[in-house]
Design a protein around this motif. Structure first.
Motif, PDB file in Angstrom:
ATOM      1  N   ILE A   1       0.864  -1.181   0.000  1.00 48.74           N
ATOM      2  CA  ILE A   1       0.000   0.000   0.000  1.00 48.74           C
ATOM      3  C   ILE A   1       0.900   1.230   0.000  1.00 48.74           C
ATOM      4  CG2 ILE A   1      -1.797   1.280   1.212  1.00 48.74           C
ATOM      5  CD1 ILE A   1      -2.692  -1.347   2.482  1.00 48.74           C
ATOM      6  N   ASP A   2       0.885   1.966  -1.090  1.00 50.52           N
ATOM      7  CA  ASP A   2       1.733   3.150  -1.241  1.00 50.52           C
ATOM      8  C   ASP A   2       0.832   4.384  -1.294  1.00 50.52           C
ATOM      9  OD1 ASP A   2       3.448   5.190  -1.984  1.00 50.52           O
ATOM     10  OD2 ASP A   2       4.627   3.925  -3.327  1.00 50.52           O
ATOM     11  N   LEU A   3       0.911   5.221  -0.252  1.00 54.28           N
ATOM     12  CA  LEU A   3       0.073   6.407  -0.148  1.00 54.28           C
ATOM     13  C   LEU A   3       0.792   7.685  -0.569  1.00 54.28           C
ATOM     14  CD1 LEU A   3      -1.468   5.601   3.357  1.00 54.28           C
ATOM     15  CD2 LEU A   3      -2.596   5.341   1.159  1.00 54.28           C
ATOM     16  N   THR A   4       1.994   7.559  -1.096  1.00 51.46           N
ATOM     17  CA  THR A   4       2.796   8.755  -1.355  1.00 51.46           C
ATOM     18  C   THR A   4       2.263   9.623  -2.483  1.00 51.46           C
ATOM     19  OG1 THR A   4       4.288   7.472  -2.792  1.00 51.46           O
ATOM     20  CG2 THR A   4       4.890   7.664  -0.464  1.00 51.46           C
ATOM     21  N   GLU A   5       1.457   9.059  -3.376  1.00 47.48           N
ATOM     22  CA  GLU A   5       0.853   9.848  -4.449  1.00 47.48           C
ATOM     23  C   GLU A   5      -0.668   9.801  -4.391  1.00 47.48           C
ATOM     24  OE1 GLU A   5       2.410   8.720  -8.236  1.00 47.48           O
ATOM     25  OE2 GLU A   5       4.488   8.740  -7.566  1.00 47.48           O
ATOM     26  N   ALA A   6      -1.187   9.315  -3.283  1.00 53.17           N
ATOM     27  CA  ALA A   6      -2.637   9.134  -3.159  1.00 53.17           C
ATOM     28  C   ALA A   6      -3.340  10.459  -2.889  1.00 53.17           C
ATOM     29  CB  ALA A   6      -2.929   8.145  -2.032  1.00 53.17           C
ATOM     30  N   VAL A   7      -4.636  10.475  -3.139  1.00 54.16           N
ATOM     31  CA  VAL A   7      -5.487  11.631  -2.867  1.00 54.16           C
ATOM     32  C   VAL A   7      -6.281  11.350  -1.594  1.00 54.16           C
ATOM     33  CG1 VAL A   7      -7.385  13.062  -3.703  1.00 54.16           C
ATOM     34  CG2 VAL A   7      -5.666  12.205  -5.308  1.00 54.16           C
ATOM     35  N   PHE A   8      -6.077  12.184  -0.573  1.00 47.35           N
ATOM     36  CA  PHE A   8      -6.773  12.032   0.701  1.00 47.35           C
ATOM     37  C   PHE A   8      -8.012  12.915   0.695  1.00 47.35           C
ATOM     38  CE2 PHE A   8      -2.476  10.763   1.548  1.00 47.35           C
ATOM     39  CZ  PHE A   8      -2.556   9.790   2.532  1.00 47.35           C
ATOM     40  N   GLU A   9      -9.189  12.317   0.811  1.00 51.12           N
ATOM     41  CA  GLU A   9     -10.431  13.090   0.869  1.00 51.12           C
ATOM     42  C   GLU A   9     -11.011  13.134   2.280  1.00 51.12           C
ATOM     43  OE1 GLU A   9     -12.090  12.854  -3.665  1.00 51.12           O
ATOM     44  OE2 GLU A   9     -12.963  11.510  -2.199  1.00 51.12           O
ATOM     45  N   GLN A  10     -10.359  12.481   3.217  1.00 56.30           N
ATOM     46  CA  GLN A  10     -10.702  12.568   4.628  1.00 56.30           C
ATOM     47  C   GLN A  10      -9.430  12.919   5.381  1.00 56.30           C
ATOM     48  OE1 GLN A  10     -13.855  12.060   5.697  1.00 56.30           O
ATOM     49  NE2 GLN A  10     -14.688  11.280   3.779  1.00 56.30           N
ATOM     50  N   GLN A  11      -9.568  13.659   6.478  1.00 57.93           N
ATOM     51  CA  GLN A  11      -8.364  13.983   7.231  1.00 57.93           C
ATOM     52  C   GLN A  11      -7.767  12.744   7.883  1.00 57.93           C
ATOM     53  OE1 GLN A  11      -8.613  16.679  10.560  1.00 57.93           O
ATOM     54  NE2 GLN A  11      -6.473  17.221  10.389  1.00 57.93           N
ATOM     55  N   GLU A  12      -8.627  11.835   8.325  1.00 53.87           N
ATOM     56  CA  GLU A  12      -8.120  10.624   8.978  1.00 53.87           C
ATOM     57  C   GLU A  12      -8.595   9.387   8.237  1.00 53.87           C
ATOM     58  OE1 GLU A  12      -7.800   8.386  13.306  1.00 53.87           O
ATOM     59  OE2 GLU A  12      -8.678  10.378  13.149  1.00 53.87           O
TER      60      GLU A  12
ATOM     61  N   ARG B   1      11.094   8.341   2.208  1.00 45.71           N
ATOM     62  CA  ARG B   1      11.979   9.504   2.145  1.00 45.71           C
ATOM     63  C   ARG B   1      11.831  10.241   0.818  1.00 45.71           C
ATOM     64  NH1 ARG B   1      18.021   8.707   4.114  1.00 45.71           N
ATOM     65  NH2 ARG B   1      16.779   8.349   6.000  1.00 45.71           N
ATOM     66  N   GLY B   2      11.693  11.568   0.936  1.00 47.58           N
ATOM     67  CA  GLY B   2      11.605  12.410  -0.253  1.00 47.58           C
ATOM     68  C   GLY B   2      10.206  12.560  -0.817  1.00 47.58           C
ATOM     69  N   LYS B   3       9.231  11.836  -0.271  1.00 51.99           N
ATOM     70  CA  LYS B   3       7.852  11.925  -0.753  1.00 51.99           C
ATOM     71  C   LYS B   3       7.026  12.750   0.223  1.00 51.99           C
ATOM     72  CE  LYS B   3       8.029   9.332  -4.477  1.00 51.99           C
ATOM     73  NZ  LYS B   3       7.647   9.841  -5.827  1.00 51.99           N
ATOM     74  N   ARG B   4       6.451  13.854  -0.276  1.00 51.93           N
ATOM     75  CA  ARG B   4       5.654  14.746   0.551  1.00 51.93           C
ATOM     76  C   ARG B   4       4.406  15.200  -0.210  1.00 51.93           C
ATOM     77  NH1 ARG B   4       8.628  16.898   4.758  1.00 51.93           N
ATOM     78  NH2 ARG B   4       7.283  18.739   4.875  1.00 51.93           N
ATOM     79  N   LEU B   5       3.309  15.386   0.548  1.00 55.79           N
ATOM     80  CA  LEU B   5       2.128  15.981  -0.056  1.00 55.79           C
ATOM     81  C   LEU B   5       2.402  17.471  -0.265  1.00 55.79           C
ATOM     82  CD1 LEU B   5      -0.904  14.440   1.876  1.00 55.79           C
ATOM     83  CD2 LEU B   5      -0.019  13.804  -0.357  1.00 55.79           C
ATOM     84  N   LYS B   6       2.146  17.976  -1.461  1.00 54.50           N
ATOM     85  CA  LYS B   6       2.419  19.380  -1.752  1.00 54.50           C
ATOM     86  C   LYS B   6       1.381  20.303  -1.134  1.00 54.50           C
ATOM     87  CE  LYS B   6       4.752  18.305  -6.122  1.00 54.50           C
ATOM     88  NZ  LYS B   6       4.738  18.476  -7.600  1.00 54.50           N
ATOM     89  N   ASN B   7       0.156  19.869  -1.087  1.00 55.75           N
ATOM     90  CA  ASN B   7      -0.918  20.691  -0.556  1.00 55.75           C
ATOM     91  C   ASN B   7      -1.690  19.895   0.477  1.00 55.75           C
ATOM     92  OD1 ASN B   7      -3.199  22.259  -0.077  1.00 55.75           O
ATOM     93  ND2 ASN B   7      -3.241  23.061  -2.177  1.00 55.75           N
ATOM     94  N   LEU B   8      -1.356  20.083   1.756  1.00 57.29           N
ATOM     95  CA  LEU B   8      -1.997  19.312   2.810  1.00 57.29           C
ATOM     96  C   LEU B   8      -3.478  19.620   2.909  1.00 57.29           C
ATOM     97  CD1 LEU B   8       0.697  19.533   5.610  1.00 57.29           C
ATOM     98  CD2 LEU B   8       0.138  17.552   4.212  1.00 57.29           C
ATOM     99  N   ARG B   9      -3.819  20.861   2.698  1.00 57.78           N
ATOM    100  CA  ARG B   9      -5.224  21.263   2.859  1.00 57.78           C
ATOM    101  C   ARG B   9      -6.127  20.592   1.832  1.00 57.78           C
ATOM    102  NH1 ARG B   9      -7.899  22.828   7.151  1.00 57.78           N
ATOM    103  NH2 ARG B   9      -9.758  24.000   6.625  1.00 57.78           N
ATOM    104  N   ALA B  10      -5.651  20.544   0.606  1.00 57.53           N
ATOM    105  CA  ALA B  10      -6.473  19.976  -0.463  1.00 57.53           C
ATOM    106  C   ALA B  10      -6.226  18.489  -0.635  1.00 57.53           C
ATOM    107  CB  ALA B  10      -6.195  20.690  -1.782  1.00 57.53           C
ATOM    108  N   GLY B  11      -5.198  17.982   0.012  1.00 50.59           N
ATOM    109  CA  GLY B  11      -4.904  16.552  -0.081  1.00 50.59           C
ATOM    110  C   GLY B  11      -4.457  16.120  -1.456  1.00 50.59           C
ATOM    111  N   ARG B  12      -3.735  16.982  -2.164  1.00 50.68           N
ATOM    112  CA  ARG B  12      -3.282  16.574  -3.494  1.00 50.68           C
ATOM    113  C   ARG B  12      -1.938  17.183  -3.805  1.00 50.68           C
ATOM    114  NH1 ARG B  12      -8.254  19.851  -5.955  1.00 50.68           N
ATOM    115  NH2 ARG B  12      -7.479  21.948  -5.667  1.00 50.68           N
TER     116      ARG B  12
END
Length: 221
Positions: A134-145, A210-221
């Motif tokens: 399960i790789d979430l590094t490029e996933a779209v989060f539509e819920q905070q948790e 390492r090196g993988k970060r969400l660019k926009n935490l608020r929008a989850g994308r």
């Protein structure tokens, strides 16, 4: 002729008693509400990390509300369990069906979730003599948790998350390993990935990539 007594007449006319209603089944949203109470209790120092781990695992195993209520019965916030609103939507509104659990099963085989994909609020991963990634590094989060319930029996489950999200664990290893590198994100708007479940003669491994970060935490994308 002797007339029937009032008591006998009443018994004959009385409607049959309805059978007791079965215990109400718990939903994923119900479990998440009880889990939130336990997290708050641990943060306040009311329960230890070990007690939290035991109770949170029981929360996500519970099938009815009757099983959930005793787990928070000794906590001041217990009365909130039935009234706390479900986890708030995160970023854009969830598309229809996003609250349906995503099930990954690997039995003598493998299953993968990676790349650009929308994460359900709850993911169930089951590996039996198999492996799951399960790789979430490029996933779209539509819920905070989100909650990942991972079960590995003679198998393995590997989970990778972005560096700037919160990663928590309430899993257990039984003759196996449930290895999670817990991380608390500095940004309060960051997604929270909570892991629960167990590993029996198997392994669950979760950590930031390492090196993988969400660019926009608020929008989850």
């Amino acid at each position: 002729m002797e007339e029937p007594s009032f008591e006998k007449h009443s018994l004959e006319k009385r409607a049959p008693q309805a059978a007791p209603a079965p215990a109400l089944r718990a939903s994923d949203a119900d479990r998440d509400r009880f889990a939130e109470i336990l997290r708050d209790a641990m943060a306040d120092g009311r329960i230890t990390a070990e007690e939290h781990s035991e109770r949170i695992a029981a929360v996500y195993r519970a099938k009815t509300l009757g099983e959930l209520e005793p787990l928070v019965g000794d906590l001041p916030a217990a009365g909130r369990a039935a009234s706390v609103a479900p986890a708030r939507p995160y970023g854009v509104p969830a598309r229809p069906g996003i609250d349906v659990a995503d099930n990954l099963v690997a039995v003598f085989g493998g299953a993968v979730r990676k790349g650009r994909w929308r994460v359900s609020r709850r993911t169930n991963a089951f590996a039996l003599f198999g492996g799951i990634e399960i790789d979430l590094t490029e996933a779209v989060f539509e819920q905070q948790e989100i909650v990942i319930n991972a079960t590995a029996i003679f198998g393995g489950i590997e989970i990778r998350v972005p560096e700037n999200v919160t990663l928590r664990s309430a899993g257990t290893g039984i003759f196996g390993g449930f290895d999670v590198k817990s991380v608390e994100a500095s940004d309060p708007d960051a997604p929270v990935v909570s892991l629960t479940g167990f590993a029996v003669f198997g392994g669950v491994d979760a950590k930031p990539k390492r090196g993988k970060r969400l660019k926009n935490l608020r929008a989850g994308r």
